[in-house]
Design a protein around this motif. Sequence first.
Motif, PDB file in Angstrom:
ATOM      1  N   ASP A 122      -2.107  29.288  22.010  1.00 23.37           N
ATOM      2  CA  ASP A 122      -2.880  27.831  23.345  1.00 23.37           C
ATOM      3  C   ASP A 122      -3.786  27.779  24.049  1.00 23.37           C
ATOM      4  O   ASP A 122      -4.234  27.844  25.190  1.00 23.37           O
ATOM      5  CB  ASP A 122      -2.031  28.320  24.686  1.00 23.37           C
ATOM      6  CG  ASP A 122      -0.149  27.983  23.479  1.00 23.37           C
ATOM      7  OD1 ASP A 122       0.882  26.282  23.176  1.00 23.37           O
ATOM      8  OD2 ASP A 122       0.094  29.396  22.832  1.00 23.37           O
ATOM      9  N   ASN A 218       9.668  20.809  12.835  1.00 22.89           N
ATOM     10  CA  ASN A 218       8.470  19.801  13.428  1.00 22.89           C
ATOM     11  C   ASN A 218       8.402  19.475  11.649  1.00 22.89           C
ATOM     12  O   ASN A 218       8.009  18.257  11.880  1.00 22.89           O
ATOM     13  CB  ASN A 218       7.146  20.664  13.367  1.00 22.89           C
ATOM     14  CG  ASN A 218       6.935  21.518  14.860  1.00 22.89           C
ATOM     15  OD1 ASN A 218       6.767  19.880  15.395  1.00 22.89           O
ATOM     16  ND2 ASN A 218       7.062  22.462  15.160  1.00 22.89           N
ATOM     17  N   ASN A 233       2.346  12.330  21.492  1.00 20.62           N
ATOM     18  CA  ASN A 233       2.942  12.847  22.634  1.00 20.62           C
ATOM     19  C   ASN A 233       2.048  12.684  24.166  1.00 20.62           C
ATOM     20  O   ASN A 233       3.094  12.594  25.346  1.00 20.62           O
ATOM     21  CB  ASN A 233       2.237  14.765  22.132  1.00 20.62           C
ATOM     22  CG  ASN A 233       2.776  15.739  21.348  1.00 20.62           C
ATOM     23  OD1 ASN A 233       3.748  15.227  20.646  1.00 20.62           O
ATOM     24  ND2 ASN A 233       2.014  16.351  21.365  1.00 20.62           N
ATOM     25  N   ASN A 402       3.236  21.369  19.112  1.00 18.62           N
ATOM     26  CA  ASN A 402       2.578  22.540  19.984  1.00 18.62           C
ATOM     27  C   ASN A 402       1.360  22.408  20.118  1.00 18.62           C
ATOM     28  O   ASN A 402       0.961  22.970  20.741  1.00 18.62           O
ATOM     29  CB  ASN A 402       3.415  23.855  20.533  1.00 18.62           C
ATOM     30  CG  ASN A 402       3.687  24.465  18.860  1.00 18.62           C
ATOM     31  OD1 ASN A 402       4.637  24.169  18.363  1.00 18.62           O
ATOM     32  ND2 ASN A 402       3.194  25.206  19.793  1.00 18.62           N
ATOM     33  N   ASN A 403       0.710  22.283  18.771  1.00 19.15           N
ATOM     34  CA  ASN A 403      -0.336  22.264  17.983  1.00 19.15           C
ATOM     35  C   ASN A 403      -2.049  21.364  18.302  1.00 19.15           C
ATOM     36  O   ASN A 403      -2.355  21.543  17.870  1.00 19.15           O
ATOM     37  CB  ASN A 403      -0.577  22.946  16.672  1.00 19.15           C
ATOM     38  CG  ASN A 403       0.283  24.089  16.425  1.00 19.15           C
ATOM     39  OD1 ASN A 403       0.404  24.213  15.594  1.00 19.15           O
ATOM     40  ND2 ASN A 403      -0.321  24.942  17.582  1.00 19.15           N
ATOM     41  N   TRP A 405      -3.760  18.707  21.458  1.00 17.12           N
ATOM     42  CA  TRP A 405      -4.453  19.404  22.653  1.00 17.12           C
ATOM     43  C   TRP A 405      -5.648  17.652  22.794  1.00 17.12           C
ATOM     44  O   TRP A 405      -5.185  17.253  22.784  1.00 17.12           O
ATOM     45  CB  TRP A 405      -5.637  20.500  21.888  1.00 17.12           C
ATOM     46  CG  TRP A 405      -6.795  19.772  21.660  1.00 17.12           C
ATOM     47  CD1 TRP A 405      -8.044  19.620  21.443  1.00 17.12           C
ATOM     48  CD2 TRP A 405      -7.545  19.711  19.436  1.00 17.12           C
ATOM     49  NE1 TRP A 405      -9.188  19.125  20.715  1.00 17.12           N
ATOM     50  CE2 TRP A 405      -8.435  19.210  19.432  1.00 17.12           C
ATOM     51  CE3 TRP A 405      -6.303  19.906  18.599  1.00 17.12           C
ATOM     52  CZ2 TRP A 405      -8.525  19.143  18.547  1.00 17.12           C
ATOM     53  CZ3 TRP A 405      -6.394  19.866  17.627  1.00 17.12           C
ATOM     54  CH2 TRP A 405      -7.875  19.658  17.395  1.00 17.12           C
ATOM     55  N   ILE A 410       0.875  19.143  25.033  1.00 17.77           N
ATOM     56  CA  ILE A 410       2.719  19.322  25.688  1.00 17.77           C
ATOM     57  C   ILE A 410       2.625  19.888  26.562  1.00 17.77           C
ATOM     58  O   ILE A 410       1.441  20.916  26.427  1.00 17.77           O
ATOM     59  CB  ILE A 410       3.504  19.140  25.145  1.00 17.77           C
ATOM     60  CG1 ILE A 410       4.230  20.780  24.444  1.00 17.77           C
ATOM     61  CG2 ILE A 410       3.611  18.048  23.997  1.00 17.77           C
ATOM     62  CD1 ILE A 410       5.109  21.014  23.418  1.00 17.77           C
ATOM     63  N   PRO A 412       2.715  23.381  28.121  1.00 15.33           N
ATOM     64  CA  PRO A 412       3.008  24.896  27.954  1.00 15.33           C
ATOM     65  C   PRO A 412       4.725  25.681  27.476  1.00 15.33           C
ATOM     66  O   PRO A 412       4.627  26.395  26.170  1.00 15.33           O
ATOM     67  CB  PRO A 412       2.134  26.016  28.505  1.00 15.33           C
ATOM     68  CG  PRO A 412       1.958  25.163  29.860  1.00 15.33           C
ATOM     69  CD  PRO A 412       2.084  23.960  29.172  1.00 15.33           C
ATOM     70  N   GLN A 413       5.156  25.585  28.402  1.00 14.71           N
ATOM     71  CA  GLN A 413       6.601  26.243  28.293  1.00 14.71           C
ATOM     72  C   GLN A 413       8.166  25.090  27.847  1.00 14.71           C
ATOM     73  O   GLN A 413       8.654  25.908  27.169  1.00 14.71           O
ATOM     74  CB  GLN A 413       7.033  26.350  29.451  1.00 14.71           C
ATOM     75  CG  GLN A 413       6.534  27.541  30.282  1.00 14.71           C
ATOM     76  CD  GLN A 413       6.225  28.923  30.169  1.00 14.71           C
ATOM     77  OE1 GLN A 413       7.245  28.941  29.465  1.00 14.71           O
ATOM     78  NE2 GLN A 413       5.257  29.569  29.460  1.00 14.71           N
ATOM     79  N   ARG A 415       7.723  23.535  24.844  1.00 12.21           N
ATOM     80  CA  ARG A 415       7.701  23.431  22.752  1.00 12.21           C
ATOM     81  C   ARG A 415       9.515  25.208  22.977  1.00 12.21           C
ATOM     82  O   ARG A 415      10.194  24.235  21.978  1.00 12.21           O
ATOM     83  CB  ARG A 415       6.627  24.710  22.392  1.00 12.21           C
ATOM     84  CG  ARG A 415       7.012  25.095  20.753  1.00 12.21           C
ATOM     85  CD  ARG A 415       6.444  25.963  20.582  1.00 12.21           C
ATOM     86  NE  ARG A 415       6.145  27.307  20.567  1.00 12.21           N
ATOM     87  CZ  ARG A 415       6.502  27.979  19.523  1.00 12.21           C
ATOM     88  NH1 ARG A 415       5.789  27.649  18.693  1.00 12.21           N
ATOM     89  NH2 ARG A 415       6.790  29.550  20.310  1.00 12.21           N
ATOM     90  N   ASN A 416       9.438  26.072  23.320  1.00  9.80           N
ATOM     91  CA  ASN A 416      10.430  27.080  23.272  1.00  9.80           C
ATOM     92  C   ASN A 416      11.681  26.633  24.045  1.00  9.80           C
ATOM     93  O   ASN A 416      13.272  26.710  22.974  1.00  9.80           O
ATOM     94  CB  ASN A 416      10.136  28.545  23.994  1.00  9.80           C
ATOM     95  CG  ASN A 416       8.820  28.631  23.240  1.00  9.80           C
ATOM     96  OD1 ASN A 416       8.149  28.576  21.697  1.00  9.80           O
ATOM     97  ND2 ASN A 416       7.423  29.355  24.213  1.00  9.80           N
ATOM     98  N   TYR A 443      11.153  17.446  29.829  1.00 10.59           N
ATOM     99  CA  TYR A 443      10.021  17.490  29.791  1.00 10.59           C
ATOM    100  C   TYR A 443       9.293  16.534  30.980  1.00 10.59           C
ATOM    101  O   TYR A 443       7.554  17.022  31.144  1.00 10.59           O
ATOM    102  CB  TYR A 443       9.615  16.595  28.384  1.00 10.59           C
ATOM    103  CG  TYR A 443       8.210  15.906  27.783  1.00 10.59           C
ATOM    104  CD1 TYR A 443       7.963  16.474  26.515  1.00 10.59           C
ATOM    105  CD2 TYR A 443       6.767  15.040  28.926  1.00 10.59           C
ATOM    106  CE1 TYR A 443       6.173  16.569  26.646  1.00 10.59           C
ATOM    107  CE2 TYR A 443       5.580  15.286  28.175  1.00 10.59           C
ATOM    108  CZ  TYR A 443       5.172  15.698  26.889  1.00 10.59           C
ATOM    109  OH  TYR A 443       4.071  15.428  26.272  1.00 10.59           O
TER     110      TYR A 443
END
Length: 452
Positions: A122, A218, A233, A402-403, A405, A410, A412-413, A415-416, A443
């Motif tokens: 990240d 994904n 995104n 999440n990859n 940029w 997105i 940072p928290q 994705r999980n 989101y």
Amino acid sequence: MTKNTITKLSIMLLTATTVLTACGGNNNNNASGGNTATKPASETPAANADAAAKKEISFTIGYASGDPATKKAIADTVKKYTDANPNVTIKDLSETSSAAYLDWLKTKDAVGEFPDLVEMRDTEVFADAGKIVELPADLLDLFESPPQVDGKVWNAPLQVNSPQGIIYSKKAYADAGIAELPKTYDEFIAIQEKLKTAGITPLVVGGKDIFHMGFWVNKFLIDDVFSKDPDWNSKRTAQTVSFTDPNVVQGMTDFKQLFKNYVDKGWLSTADNQTASILVSGKAAQLYSGTWMFTQIAEADPNFEFGFYAIPDREGKLNVIGLPSPAGWSLSTEAAQDADKTEAIKSFIRFFFEPEQYSAYLATINAIPTTKEKVTYDTSEQMQVALDLVADANVTKSLAINNWWGDNLIPPQFRNWYYKLLQDMVMKDGDVTDYMKQADTEYDNQVKANSL
């Protein structure tokens, strides 16, 4: 396949990144200093390195170890380096829990244990927080056009992103009467039905590790969203698209149906590091994962015959992970304040990417090199399929949610949180659209929280 094939392919891929990365030349505000004025001999990098070599130096290293092959590859290189440099002590802080790597790094930071040298995934998050510095200028020449964030290189890239796909038991396919690989997603589902009818569990999933969930999530997001709109995104952040849009709902419906009908029932308690043994033991016929699994599977059972392929979408197109992203070894801001520690870390990075060490690392995880210098290793039948996918101009290359940029970064928290939401949706047989409304709300809340 010859050894040279992978070298030529990697150079082609890395050269192509110049049109994908942000504009701007190398920035001179590096930890190692960008001033090109003549310095006294005692202040040159070589002199500093020699001086550091005479001192007892220690630094910490942090990296994700959810994948056993990657952990072993990095740990082996660390041992080789310290054996060759007995004055340097490297403390291994590798993440060993099933927690998300981002959360693990934030915890380390909170308790004052942020690694001196860290595998950064990240990048933009930690660069904006001032936790890492740009890659020292005298390391830039190791790599062929590494991805940039805001015109700056923050990482020594470990490898080029490789495609993920179905790793399948050839025996299971034969036993179920499957003679051809699928040409469309519907044909892939027909294969799952054949396996199920033959009494064979079609798929194993390591859902206990949240990162593993991203493989399937994904797959569908790339097919239905990113392959058609790489800037989705940024549009979601601007609230001009929604998780409730038909394309996202279709992808997540396919995800839910696949898990409900064809995934081993114990998937939520299965760890990623158990999936290879489950596959080779015949308890499941297929695993959706990346090229790093090839070595693990071969080691689990050298006689196990398996193949690899990318799952086509409904129109028969192939869309895979394959674009470059800013990730790799990064130097912490705190470590960069210590000249001796910085020189030792730079020495380790150079050692890591020397052909002898780097080729062993790449071979262990079946990866594509990022260095300018030629690096070769013998590749397997399965890896050749992955290389062909990367080289095929007709195959759409993308990134995981999440990859991305820049404007496409997105929260940072998220994705999980999203992966866990989808786990809950499957387990509760929830309505996909209702769950996607929750995704929109979360989101937007995270975007707002991060902007404060």
